[in-house]
Design a protein around this motif. Structure first.
Motif, PDB file in Angstrom:
ATOM      1  N   ARG A  36      -2.581   1.549  -9.323  1.00  0.00           N
ATOM      2  CA  ARG A  36      -3.519   1.138 -10.369  1.00  0.00           C
ATOM      3  C   ARG A  36      -3.349  -0.344 -10.632  1.00  0.00           C
ATOM      4  O   ARG A  36      -2.232  -0.848 -10.731  1.00  0.00           O
ATOM      5  CB  ARG A  36      -3.268   1.910 -11.667  1.00  0.00           C
ATOM      6  N   TYR A  87      -0.610   6.604  -5.517  1.00  0.00           N
ATOM      7  CA  TYR A  87      -1.698   6.070  -6.328  1.00  0.00           C
ATOM      8  C   TYR A  87      -1.304   4.679  -6.810  1.00  0.00           C
ATOM      9  O   TYR A  87      -0.195   4.477  -7.296  1.00  0.00           O
ATOM     10  CB  TYR A  87      -1.967   6.969  -7.536  1.00  0.00           C
ATOM     11  N   CYS A 127      -8.753  -0.198 -12.177  1.00  0.00           N
ATOM     12  CA  CYS A 127      -9.033   0.342 -10.848  1.00  0.00           C
ATOM     13  C   CYS A 127      -7.888   1.232 -10.373  1.00  0.00           C
ATOM     14  O   CYS A 127      -6.719   0.955 -10.643  1.00  0.00           O
ATOM     15  CB  CYS A 127      -9.235  -0.791  -9.844  1.00  0.00           C
ATOM     16  N   TYR A 128      -8.261   2.272  -9.657  1.00  0.00           N
ATOM     17  CA  TYR A 128      -7.285   3.147  -9.019  1.00  0.00           C
ATOM     18  C   TYR A 128      -7.583   3.202  -7.527  1.00  0.00           C
ATOM     19  O   TYR A 128      -8.736   3.173  -7.106  1.00  0.00           O
ATOM     20  CB  TYR A 128      -7.358   4.567  -9.586  1.00  0.00           C
ATOM     21  N   ALA A 145      -7.192   9.447 -10.434  1.00  0.00           N
ATOM     22  CA  ALA A 145      -6.295   9.190 -11.554  1.00  0.00           C
ATOM     23  C   ALA A 145      -4.917   9.763 -11.252  1.00  0.00           C
ATOM     24  O   ALA A 145      -4.794  10.899 -10.822  1.00  0.00           O
ATOM     25  CB  ALA A 145      -6.850   9.826 -12.825  1.00  0.00           C
TER      26      ALA A 145
END
Length: 235
Positions: free
Chosen positions: A63, A61, A67-68, A38
């Motif tokens: 997203r 990251y 979904c990450y 996250a």
């Protein structure tokens, strides 16, 4: 009387002292992938309705939906990304002297079905620490990454032989291309060469591709994301 009472008490306690201790049952170790993947509070953020990209320290990251996906040493390329019009193709630049090879990819699927991850690479001729983007390239076949654990994938490493694969060509073809499309400095570095590859005009991996395929559990929508990661040779 006291002696008899003491002996009776001792005889009752003795079996308890001799009883072996019961082993403590260990709790299984669990990895909270959502906690790992996250995104944190953003320092650099690019967002749209379809894609959200945030970088923190050395980790980026991504997203999409629920979904990450996270990977180290890459940054989004604002010149080529269009998250509104083309949210399924994402461009990134790799930090100088870094690689994705051997990195652990963490993927959190959320409401999506199981995500499959694929990887391939592309080689280019490297001149003056820059790849010849408009010339010949070798593109490797897609390879499926096998999960090391649930939602954790290890990026494939390549051998030196794989890193130097290239379509058949000649030094003359290289010189003509650089003369027409390259800088004077680039042409000067290849004009006197007799062979290719050579130290001043070598072949190496210039781009990595990562593809994520899956689907949404609640809808019939498919998840197809292509990450294009360019190698930085110049620092």
């Amino acid at each position: 009387m006291k002696t008899i009472l003491f002996l009776a008490t001792f005889s009752l306690l003795l079996p308890a002292c001799q009883e072996p201790a019961r082993p403590v049952k260990e709790r299984p170790v669990q990895i909270d992938t959502m906690q790992l993947v996250a995104p944190p509070a953003p320092l650099v953020k690019v967002a749209s309705n379809e894609v959200y990209v945030v970088s923190r320290d050395s980790t980026t990251y991504i997203r999409f939906g629920d979904c990450y996906f996270s990977l180290d040493w890459i940054t989004a390329d604002p010149r080529r990304n269009d998250f509104e019009m083309h949210p399924d193709t994402l461009y990134f630049n790799l930090a100088h002297l870094r690689t994705i090879e051997g990195q652990m990819l963490a993927v959190t699927t959320g409401e999506a079905e199981k995500i499959r991850v694929f990887q391939c690479y592309e080689t280019s001729a490297i001149i003056e620490k820059k790849p010849l983007l408009q010339w010949k390239h070798y593109r490797s076949p897609w390879e499926t990454l096998i999960p090391e654990a649930s939602n954790f994938f290890l990026c494939k490493k390549y051998t030196q032989a794989e890193r130097t694969r290239f379509p058949p060509t000649s030094i003359h073809a290289l010189q003509q291309h650089v003369k027409q499309h390259g800088s004077p400095a680039a042409y000067a570095s290849v004009a006197q060469l007799d062979t290719f590859p050579s130290p001043s005009a070598n072949v190496n991996i210039s781009r990595y591709y990562i593809r994520l395929d899956g689907g949404d559990k609640k809808t019939a929508d498919k998840i197809n994301k292509l990450l294009i990661i360019d190698v930085n040779f110049n620092g």
